[in-house]
Scaffold this active site. Structure first.
Site, mmCIF file in Angstrom:
data_model
loop_
_atom_site.group_PDB
_atom_site.id
_atom_site.type_symbol
_atom_site.label_atom_id
_atom_site.label_comp_id
_atom_site.label_asym_id
_atom_site.label_seq_id
_atom_site.Cartn_x
_atom_site.Cartn_y
_atom_site.Cartn_z
ATOM 1 N N SER A 1 0.831 -1.209 0.000
ATOM 2 C CA SER A 1 0.000 0.000 0.000
ATOM 3 C C SER A 1 0.862 1.255 0.000
ATOM 4 O O SER A 1 0.530 2.251 -0.647
ATOM 5 C CB SER A 1 -0.963 0.002 1.190
ATOM 6 O OG SER A 1 -0.262 -0.099 2.412
ATOM 7 N N GLU A 2 2.005 1.222 0.717
ATOM 8 C CA GLU A 2 2.960 2.330 0.671
ATOM 9 C C GLU A 2 4.390 1.827 0.819
ATOM 10 O O GLU A 2 4.638 0.828 1.509
ATOM 11 C CB GLU A 2 2.691 3.374 1.766
ATOM 12 C CG GLU A 2 1.586 4.353 1.452
ATOM 13 C CD GLU A 2 0.309 4.025 2.197
ATOM 14 O OE1 GLU A 2 -0.714 4.637 1.900
ATOM 15 O OE2 GLU A 2 0.345 3.141 3.069
ATOM 16 N N THR A 3 5.286 2.534 0.181
ATOM 17 C CA THR A 3 6.728 2.328 0.319
ATOM 18 C C THR A 3 7.358 3.673 0.662
ATOM 19 O O THR A 3 7.005 4.697 0.076
ATOM 20 C CB THR A 3 7.341 1.780 -0.985
ATOM 21 O OG1 THR A 3 6.796 0.486 -1.261
ATOM 22 C CG2 THR A 3 8.853 1.669 -0.883
ATOM 23 N N HIS B 1 0.616 5.144 8.555
ATOM 24 C CA HIS B 1 1.402 3.939 8.837
ATOM 25 C C HIS B 1 2.832 4.046 8.303
ATOM 26 O O HIS B 1 3.760 3.547 8.949
ATOM 27 C CB HIS B 1 0.645 2.675 8.379
ATOM 28 C CG HIS B 1 1.106 2.003 7.141
ATOM 29 N ND1 HIS B 1 0.629 2.324 5.896
ATOM 30 C CD2 HIS B 1 1.984 0.984 6.959
ATOM 31 C CE1 HIS B 1 1.194 1.532 4.997
ATOM 32 N NE2 HIS B 1 2.013 0.714 5.607
#
EC number: 5.1.-.-
Length: 302
Positions: free
Chosen positions: A46-48, A77
């Site tokens: 979902s995110e990096t 997050h």
């Protein structure tokens, strides 16, 4: 070819293979935006996060946050996970306070040990604000597969809030209704407000009934798209949700802490702590907090 280390953390949980996974790529000086976007697409989380030297030498690091499709100005997050990862990487096992530079602005973070695990919290760089929502609440409910009587509880109503990233906050009657939501992407695209030129705002569904007795709210967040997908823990949405809590629950002056549970329906149970400081009946400050655990590390040959 350059070798870059990366870390993989599960965030908003004390258990591995739960919470929201996050890749943290270290030593990213020299990587351009196109390369970062390609790497985020390769991880397909979902995110990096990409860690860079800070612009202000008094700050710990600058971080850039990417989904597989675009860069985000802020996300919860990745902030919690990055704070814990960088503190552990530096051997800082005790309490510590530092600033991470994000596109939204400087974000003050505190890292400590909480319940035997690493815990990080951060001050919201931007307090939640209401945005105009033109869509009919019943149509919003229908786009989620819910009947009109299942939308809202007590004095809570559908609203549109942002603390950097906008969300449509949707109260539902109970856990059973929350468990049945199915996003109709076509219907949502016809009524939902946009959060950017290329993306619609996500629905953030919540109810007062919870699975865990220590939780104040049970929530689900669906990312619209083709296909849509569910997020197991969404700090930026919890930040926006603080506005709904202030508006509808009107907490008294002082500091209050509450836990938000998320991700249970998808087998990735998560817990987000939201702290509100109220002065004179208004939100003076807010914090998002949570645990994170390291799952893996490795190298990128890029």
């Amino acid at each position: 070819m350059q070798t870059r280390n990366y870390l993989l953390y599960d965030v908003f949980t004390t258990e591995r293979l739960a919470g929201n996974p996050l890749a943290v790529v270290l030593d990213c000086k020299g990587l351009d935006t196109i390369a970062m976007q390609a790497i985020a697409r390769e991880f397909n989380l979902s995110e990096t996060v990409f860690v860079l030297p800070p612009d202000n030498p008094k700050h710990k690091n600058r971080i850039r946050i990417f989904t597989p499709d675009y860069e985000m100005p802020f996300a919860g997050h990745p902030t919690v996970g990055s704070a814990i990862a960088l503190a552990e990487l530096a051997g800082e096992s005790g309490a510590g306070i530092f600033v991470l530079e994000e596109n939204i602005g400087p974000v003050r973070c505190a890292v400590s040990r909480h319940d035997g695990a690493a815990f990080a919290e951060f001050d919201l760089a931007k307090l939640p604000e209401p945005l105009q929502l033109e869509a009919d609440p019943q149509a919003i409910g229908a786009a989620l597969g819910l009947a009109p009587h299942e939308i809202g509880f007590e004095n809570h109503r559908v609203a549109f809030w942002s603390a950097g990233v906008p969300y449509v906050t949707i109260p539902v009657a109970n856990l059973e209704a929350a468990g049945r939501i199915r996003l109709d992407n076509q219907a949502w695209s016809e009524l939902a407000p946009r959060k950017s030129e290329w993306a619609f705002a996500s629905p953030y569904v919540y109810c007062r009934e919870t699975v865990n007795h220590e939780s104040a709210f049970h929530v689900r967040m669906i990312v619209p798209g083709t296909p849509s997908y569910e997020d197991p823990a969404t700090g930026s949405a919890a930040a926006a949700f603080a506005g709904a809590i202030m508006h509808f629950d009107a907490p008294t002056d002082g500091i209050s802490q509450l836990w938000i549970e998320q991700g249970l329906e998808m087998g990735r149970p998560s817990r987000i702590r939201l702290e509100l400081t109220v002065q004179g009946g208004k939100l003076a400050s807010a914090r998002i907090g949570g645990h994170a655990v390291k799952v893996a590390d490795g190298k990128l040959f890029i």
